[in-house]
Scaffold this active site. Structure first.
Site, short mmCIF file in Angstrom:
data_model
loop_
_atom_site.label_atom_id
_atom_site.label_comp_id
_atom_site.label_asym_id
_atom_site.label_seq_id
_atom_site.Cartn_x
_atom_site.Cartn_y
_atom_site.Cartn_z
N GLU A 103 0.76 -1.17 0.18
CA GLU A 103 -0.11 0.13 -0.09
C GLU A 103 0.88 1.18 -0.05
O GLU A 103 2.02 1.29 0.82
CB GLU A 103 -0.78 0.00 1.17
CG GLU A 103 -2.02 1.18 1.26
CD GLU A 103 -2.74 0.80 2.51
OE1 GLU A 103 -3.25 -0.27 2.76
OE2 GLU A 103 -3.12 1.69 3.30
N ASP A 105 0.13 5.28 0.44
CA ASP A 105 -1.00 6.25 1.19
C ASP A 105 -0.63 7.73 1.16
O ASP A 105 0.43 8.10 1.42
CB ASP A 105 -1.15 5.83 2.83
CG ASP A 105 -1.57 4.36 2.95
OD1 ASP A 105 -2.14 3.83 2.00
OD2 ASP A 105 -1.71 3.94 4.03
N GLU A 107 -2.87 10.38 3.15
CA GLU A 107 -4.32 10.70 3.85
C GLU A 107 -4.16 12.05 4.29
O GLU A 107 -2.96 12.61 4.85
CB GLU A 107 -4.31 9.57 4.87
CG GLU A 107 -4.76 8.36 4.55
CD GLU A 107 -4.86 7.36 5.65
OE1 GLU A 107 -5.82 6.65 5.89
OE2 GLU A 107 -3.77 7.33 6.76
N THR A 121 1.59 10.27 5.25
CA THR A 121 1.73 9.36 4.28
C THR A 121 2.38 8.02 4.79
O THR A 121 2.96 8.16 6.06
CB THR A 121 3.14 9.95 3.35
OG1 THR A 121 4.34 10.23 4.23
CG2 THR A 121 2.65 11.21 2.56
N ASN A 122 2.25 6.92 4.08
CA ASN A 122 2.73 5.69 4.78
C ASN A 122 3.09 4.75 3.58
O ASN A 122 2.65 4.79 2.35
CB ASN A 122 1.48 5.18 5.48
CG ASN A 122 2.15 4.08 6.62
OD1 ASN A 122 3.26 3.56 6.59
ND2 ASN A 122 1.44 3.91 7.54
N ARG A 131 5.30 3.28 8.66
CA ARG A 131 6.32 4.03 8.09
C ARG A 131 5.86 5.26 7.67
O ARG A 131 5.92 5.86 6.61
CB ARG A 131 6.75 3.46 7.03
CG ARG A 131 7.59 2.14 7.04
CD ARG A 131 8.10 1.64 5.68
NE ARG A 131 8.66 0.22 5.76
CZ ARG A 131 8.48 -1.01 5.47
NH1 ARG A 131 6.97 -0.99 5.02
NH2 ARG A 131 9.00 -2.02 5.72
#
Length: 293
Positions: A103, A105, A107, A121-122, A131
């Site tokens: 994934e 991300d 958000e 963010t990840n 992360r």
């Protein structure tokens, strides 16, 4: 926005914004996406050129791409929920499926009127995330559309805002860190209530008198490898294969790296690589390899 630039040169800021202007070619939401939930709270307008997601006290809403991708450059223009958006999350991300999913991300965590959004963010690999990097933005993301992009190739993942890199996650498989490169991912987006954690750790709740909350989307573009029937479109030599493949080997040039340093110096508010309390046994291996991971 309610926060200062902490001494950032105005001339530098203007130059960065002018040099980074970017308009993605307009995709068609009818052709490219399916509305997946929300009971008509997600809507498409203007022949598929504009999409909106809404949230009220009953439900949020969401959509996903019809296609799966394995590497590419994904661009989407968003205008976020305006006013008092505390408790709301607008998520825009790539994801595969299953317990060992990958994934990537974006958000956007809402806030009280006048306080800045937090861009969260990840990166997940084989079902493991943790992360996170978080940022304020150098503009009000509710007043106009801005372009949020992901470049994903076998060497790294680059997050960009208006073509300015804010984060780079490099392939560190050589030191034992998994990298998302085998699982095709769809594009997802949703607007939902997360007032148990989104704003000040859940201290500020969603004000439902301000509902419905609405986010806007336009100018989707995927210059990417479409995955279908176990094969990638990038393996094709036909004229239908993607024409602009710069992203396949794209890395940050010196100018882009300067922009990355600027964003991380002045606008980063959380970096998992610096959270020694969270990782008392030592920071993750990829953090030790590069200060910009």
């Amino acid at each position: 926005m309610g926060f200062s630039f902490n001494g950032v040169s105005v001339l530098m800021l203007v130059a960065l914004m002018v040099n980074s202007l970017m308009v993605a070619s307009a995709g068609n939401f009818y052709q490219d996406f399916d509305i997946t939930w929300g009971d008509r709270r997600a809507k498409m307008f203007n022949g598929g050129q504009l999409l909106t997601l809404s949230l009220d006290q009953v439900s949020g809403s969401g959509f996903k791409s019809k296609s799966e991708y394995l590497f590419g450059r994904i661009d989407m223009q968003l205008k976020l929920v305006s006013g008092n958006s505390a408790g709301t999350v607008t998520a825009y991300y790539l994801s595969s499926q299953g317990p060992t999913h990958d994934e990537i991300d974006f958000e956007f965590l809402g806030n009280l009127t006048g306080d800045p959004y937090i861009l969260h963010t990840n990166v997940f690999t084989q079902g493991k995330g943790n992360r996170e990097q978080q940022f304020y933005l150098w503009f009000d993301p509710t007043r106009n559309f801005h372009t949020y992009s992901i470049i994903w190739n076998s060497k790294q993942i680059i997050f960009l805002v208006d073509n300015i890199p804010i984060r780079e996650f490099k392939n560190a498989e050589s030191i034992g860190v998994p990298f998302p490169k085998n699982q095709p991912m769809r594009i997802y987006s949703s607007l939902w209530n997360a007032d148990d954690w989104a704003t000040r750790g859940g201290l500020v709740k969603t004000d439902w008198t301000k509902a419905p909350f609405t986010a806007f989307y336009r100018n989707f573009n995927a210059n990417a490898c479409v995955w279908s029937s176990g094969a990638s479109s990038c393996a094709s030599t036909s004229s239908n294969s993607i024409s602009n493949s710069v992203w396949q080997a794209q890395e940050l040039d010196p100018n882009s790296r300067r922009r990355l340093r600027w964003v991380q110096k002045y606008f980063m508010i959380y970096n998992y690589c610096s959270d020694l309390k969270r990782f008392p046994e030592g920071i993750p291996a990829e953090c030790r390899r590069s200060r910009f991971l």
